[in-house]
Write an enzyme that holds these catalytic residues in place. Structure first.
Site, PDB file in Angstrom:
ATOM      1  N   GLU A 238      40.982  20.385  43.615  1.00  0.00           N
ATOM      2  CA  GLU A 238      42.367  20.344  43.142  1.00  0.00           C
ATOM      3  C   GLU A 238      43.349  20.614  44.275  1.00  0.00           C
ATOM      4  OE1 GLU A 238      43.914  19.703  40.192  1.00  0.00           O
ATOM      5  OE2 GLU A 238      42.063  19.113  39.194  1.00  0.00           O
TER       6      GLU A 238
ATOM      7  N   TYR B 269      47.473  26.608  40.034  1.00  0.00           N
ATOM      8  CA  TYR B 269      46.071  26.901  40.339  1.00  0.00           C
ATOM      9  C   TYR B 269      45.701  26.346  41.711  1.00  0.00           C
ATOM     10  CZ  TYR B 269      41.010  26.144  40.403  1.00  0.00           C
ATOM     11  OH  TYR B 269      39.694  26.101  40.767  1.00  0.00           O
TER      12      TYR B 269
ATOM     13  N   ASP C  83      37.581  44.446  38.457  1.00  0.00           N
ATOM     14  CA  ASP C  83      38.631  43.455  38.245  1.00  0.00           C
ATOM     15  C   ASP C  83      39.164  43.013  39.593  1.00  0.00           C
ATOM     16  OD1 ASP C  83      41.429  42.369  37.554  1.00  0.00           O
ATOM     17  OD2 ASP C  83      40.548  42.723  35.590  1.00  0.00           O
TER      18      ASP C  83
ATOM     19  N   HIS D   5      32.344  19.774  38.800  1.00  0.00           N
ATOM     20  CA  HIS D   5      30.913  19.905  38.538  1.00  0.00           C
ATOM     21  C   HIS D   5      30.742  20.512  37.144  1.00  0.00           C
ATOM     22  CE1 HIS D   5      32.492  23.284  40.846  1.00  0.00           C
ATOM     23  NE2 HIS D   5      31.593  24.068  40.285  1.00  0.00           N
TER      24      HIS D   5
ATOM     25  N   SER E 172      38.498  24.438  45.814  1.00  0.00           N
ATOM     26  CA  SER E 172      38.517  23.415  44.780  1.00  0.00           C
ATOM     27  C   SER E 172      39.104  22.095  45.275  1.00  0.00           C
ATOM     28  CB  SER E 172      39.345  23.913  43.585  1.00  0.00           C
ATOM     29  OG  SER E 172      39.609  22.878  42.670  1.00  0.00           O
TER      30      SER E 172
END
Length: 339
Positions: free
Chosen positions: A135, A156, A66, A186, A133
């Site tokens: 973003e 994010y 994790d 993508h 990213s």
């Protein structure tokens, strides 16, 4: 005798991770992947990789772990001793990040520094790839390049900006081979069903087959630079094959609105999208990103990479895959009913 090349992939069960694993295995790599322990199987995208019997030697290994557990990550990386690390794992859904901002920061942002610290503390001399990213650019004016200032518009995106600069700091401060791939949207048939592209193509198939009536969407005016995921994983590999670490924008250089995606998808199956699409305000983000389009000149020059699958071809690939998948489901349901 040279040691076989080995790679460690976080997020191996996701869209990008599965395509990257395929690519690296085809190049003779030994591939190790990080997966979370869960009560249900979540390895559907990579299950087919276990069915390759052409090579008697096992090349794919999965490890439970994790991104919140730094000690376990350090032990894993030390034991595996990979030559390349591709960090793709994250809480990657923008809308979910507004609902779970703290979790998104802990996994998407701090998860990156945990991997880098695991490399540094274990002394593993690996090349590191960070899945950054588009973003991160937020409402920065397009086209966006490697020198465009980041203006994140979601938890994010903010977490990804943190991760980006952590990579730069570890590269400059500790001499790690650490690179950022700033990937624009993508897509593929393996895209998660909650992402808008796959939500559209799946709905089109289901509407065509008569098992769905409406498609509910948010902002149709948002412009995105959409490419084909398998090609983008090739760019990831090329980034780590460079002589020196660096950061690269990976994109098509074209932008299309969500509405254009809708029109193309419905048009492929001779459907009038206006009859089926409705706007649901709950899908609007608290802060919107209006236009993303990448300047990919650096990648073309230094990576010798450029996209081949363009927008309309991408939509066609996804619609046809979803139509086939939904037909199979429908046939199975009908057989179960004895019809």
């Amino acid at each position: 005798m040279n040691k076989k090349k080995s790679a460690f992939i976080t997020g191996i069960t996701g869209q990008d991770g599965s395509y990257l694993a395929e690519l690296l295995l085809s190049k003779g790599y030994e591939v190790h992947g990080l997966i979370r322990r869960a009560s249900t199987f979540n390895t559907g995208r990579i299950d087919h990789l276990y069915q390759d019997r052409h090579q008697p030697e096992k090349k794919l290994f999965l490890h439970y772990g994790d991104l919140s557990d730094s000690g376990q990550l350090t032990n894993l990386i030390y034991n595996v001793q990979p030559q390349e690390i591709y960090h793709l794992g994250a809480q990657s859904h923008v809308m979910v990040s507004f609902e779970m901002p703290e979790y998104t920061g802990a996994i998407t942002g701090l998860g990156t520094i945990r991997i880098l610290e695991a490399m540094r503390r274990s002394g593993v001399n690996a090349r590191f790839y960070q899945a950054s990213s588009s973003e991160m650019f937020g409402d920065a004016s397009p086209p966006q390049s490697e020198t465009t200032p980041f203006r994140p518009r979601s938890p994010y995106a903010a977490a990804k900006v943190y991760a980006y600069w952590v990579v730069a700091n570890y590269r400059e401060g500790y001499g790690l081979f650490a690179s950022n791939g700033i990937l624009f949207n993508h897509e593929s048939p393996r895209r998660g069903e909650t992402f808008v592209s796959r939500k559209i193509t799946r709905a089109v198939a289901r509407i065509k087959l008569g098992v769905q009536d409406k498609l509910y969407l948010g902002n149709l005016k948002s412009k995105r630079d959409w490419g084909y995921a398998p090609e983008y994983t090739e760019a990831m590999w090329r980034i780590l094959a460079q002589e020196k670490p660096d950061d690269y924008v990976i994109a098509t250089g074209e932008s299309h609105t969500v509405q254009e995606f809708v029109e193309a998808a419905f048009g492929l199956l001779d459907l009038d999208w206006k009859r089926y699409v409705e706007i649901d305000p709950s899908y609007f983000r608290p802060t919107e990103v209006d236009s993303l389009v990448g300047d990919v000149r650096k990648a073309k020059k230094h990576l010798d990479w450029e996209p081949k699958v363009r927008f309309k071809d991408l939509v066609k690939i996804m619609v046809e895959a979803d139509l086939q998948a939904e037909r199979i489901k429908l046939e199975g349901t009908n057989q179960g009913k004895g019809t």
